[in-house]
Motif scaffolding. Structure first.
Motif, mmCIF file in Angstrom:
data_model
loop_
_atom_site.group_PDB
_atom_site.id
_atom_site.type_symbol
_atom_site.label_atom_id
_atom_site.label_comp_id
_atom_site.label_asym_id
_atom_site.label_seq_id
_atom_site.Cartn_x
_atom_site.Cartn_y
_atom_site.Cartn_z
ATOM 1 N N GLY A 181 0.938 -1.241 -0.035
ATOM 2 C CA GLY A 181 -0.076 0.039 -0.254
ATOM 3 C C GLY A 181 1.114 1.197 -0.109
ATOM 4 N N CYS A 182 0.757 1.967 1.062
ATOM 5 C CA CYS A 182 1.477 3.208 1.098
ATOM 6 C C CYS A 182 2.552 3.304 2.301
ATOM 7 N N SER A 223 7.898 4.743 6.083
ATOM 8 C CA SER A 223 7.302 5.749 5.223
ATOM 9 C C SER A 223 7.835 5.563 3.912
ATOM 10 N N MET A 224 7.007 6.138 3.085
ATOM 11 C CA MET A 224 7.618 6.069 1.721
ATOM 12 C C MET A 224 8.959 7.103 1.657
ATOM 13 N N TYR A 261 5.254 4.277 -8.859
ATOM 14 C CA TYR A 261 3.928 3.786 -7.985
ATOM 15 C C TYR A 261 3.550 4.552 -6.881
ATOM 16 N N VAL A 262 4.716 5.429 -6.146
ATOM 17 C CA VAL A 262 4.454 6.258 -5.089
ATOM 18 C C VAL A 262 3.802 7.629 -5.411
ATOM 19 N N LYS A 317 -0.054 7.845 -5.427
ATOM 20 C CA LYS A 317 -0.738 7.622 -4.314
ATOM 21 C C LYS A 317 -0.642 8.697 -2.877
ATOM 22 N N ARG A 318 0.567 9.212 -3.111
ATOM 23 C CA ARG A 318 1.140 10.200 -1.994
ATOM 24 C C ARG A 318 0.885 11.725 -2.593
ATOM 25 N N PHE A 321 4.179 13.958 -2.915
ATOM 26 C CA PHE A 321 5.277 13.006 -2.414
ATOM 27 C C PHE A 321 6.770 13.589 -2.908
#
Length: 237
Positions: free
Chosen positions: A41-42, A78-79, A110-111, A114-115, A118
């Motif tokens: 997921g994240c 965390s990412m 990918y990130v 989602k964030r 970021f």
């Protein structure tokens, strides 16, 4: 506002065991074990042996996950932490749930959707970590990060960090009017932290990896309240 050490001898302990040395030891240990982080997921889950568990805790990367296996410890990264270990320190490889190894560009792709924000957060996190600050989430104080001079067990966090875009007209909507500054500064003052704003300038580059990381620049601004009593000229006697 200087560092607030926790107890007598805390500063001496920090000086005797610099964060740069701890991170270097962690990097070597992770490289030797060919460590892999599992993308979930994240977050990223990182398995650690006893030595790495100690070093991850001392370097303040991730949060340990309680499990029944005494021989294995898992850390939730965390990412920003995972990408720093993967891209900057090059000591952790990222794999997906199907055990497929992701390179830096695939991890970034990918990130990013989602964030929110970021790329800017990643740049800011790496910027502070490379200066040997310990960086933790600042959600408890309404900011992006808090920065410690050393391990939180030895010293209180010194800066509350906000990450803003230097080009997008502050699309996240923070610090747009003076009342925003006043509220944020009062909050930081009530918890004895200085407000550090990091402006991320893309310099004409988008969020395309890796050119964005190579060409972004960071501007630091330390924001303080103006105190009329301190700024007033001394009255003649």
């Amino acid at each position: 506002m200087g560092p607030r050490w926790k107890g007598k001898g805390a500063e001496d302990k920090a000086l005797a065991d610099p964060m740069s040395k701890i991170v270097s030891q962690l990097r070597l240990s992770l490289i030797e074990s060919d460590s892999q982080g599992l993308l979930s997921g994240c977050i990223v889950l990182l398995e650690a042996n006893a030595e790495q568990t100690e070093l991850l805790n001392r370097a303040c990367f991730g949060r340990p996950i309680v499990n029944a296996d005494k021989d294995k410890q898992w850390f939730q990264l965390s990412m920003e932490e995972a990408f720093y270990l993967c891209f900057a320190l090059k000591c952790v490889k990222i794999v997906s749930n199907d055990k497929w190894l992701k390179n830096d560009e695939e991890f970034w792709s990918y990130v990013t959707p989602k964030r929110a924000n970021f790329p800017n957060l990643c740049i800011a996190y790496s910027h502070l970590r490379m200066k040997n600050w310990v960086v933790r989430s600042g959600s408890q104080f309404g900011v992006d990060f808090v920065a410690y001079r050393h391990h939180p067990s030895l010293v209180h966090s010194e800066y509350a960090v906000l990450v803003l875009s230097g080009e997008d007209g502050n699309t996240n909507g923070r610090l747009r009017v003076w009342s925003d500054f006043q509220c944020t500064l009062r909050l930081c003052g009530s918890v004895a932290k200085s407000l550090l704003v990091l402006y991320i300038d893309k310099n004409g580059n988008g969020a395309v990896f890796p050119s964005c990381l190579e060409n972004y620049s960071v501007k630091e601004r330390l924001i303080t309240r103006w105190n009329p009593e301190q700024s007033r000229e001394n009255k003649p006697k």
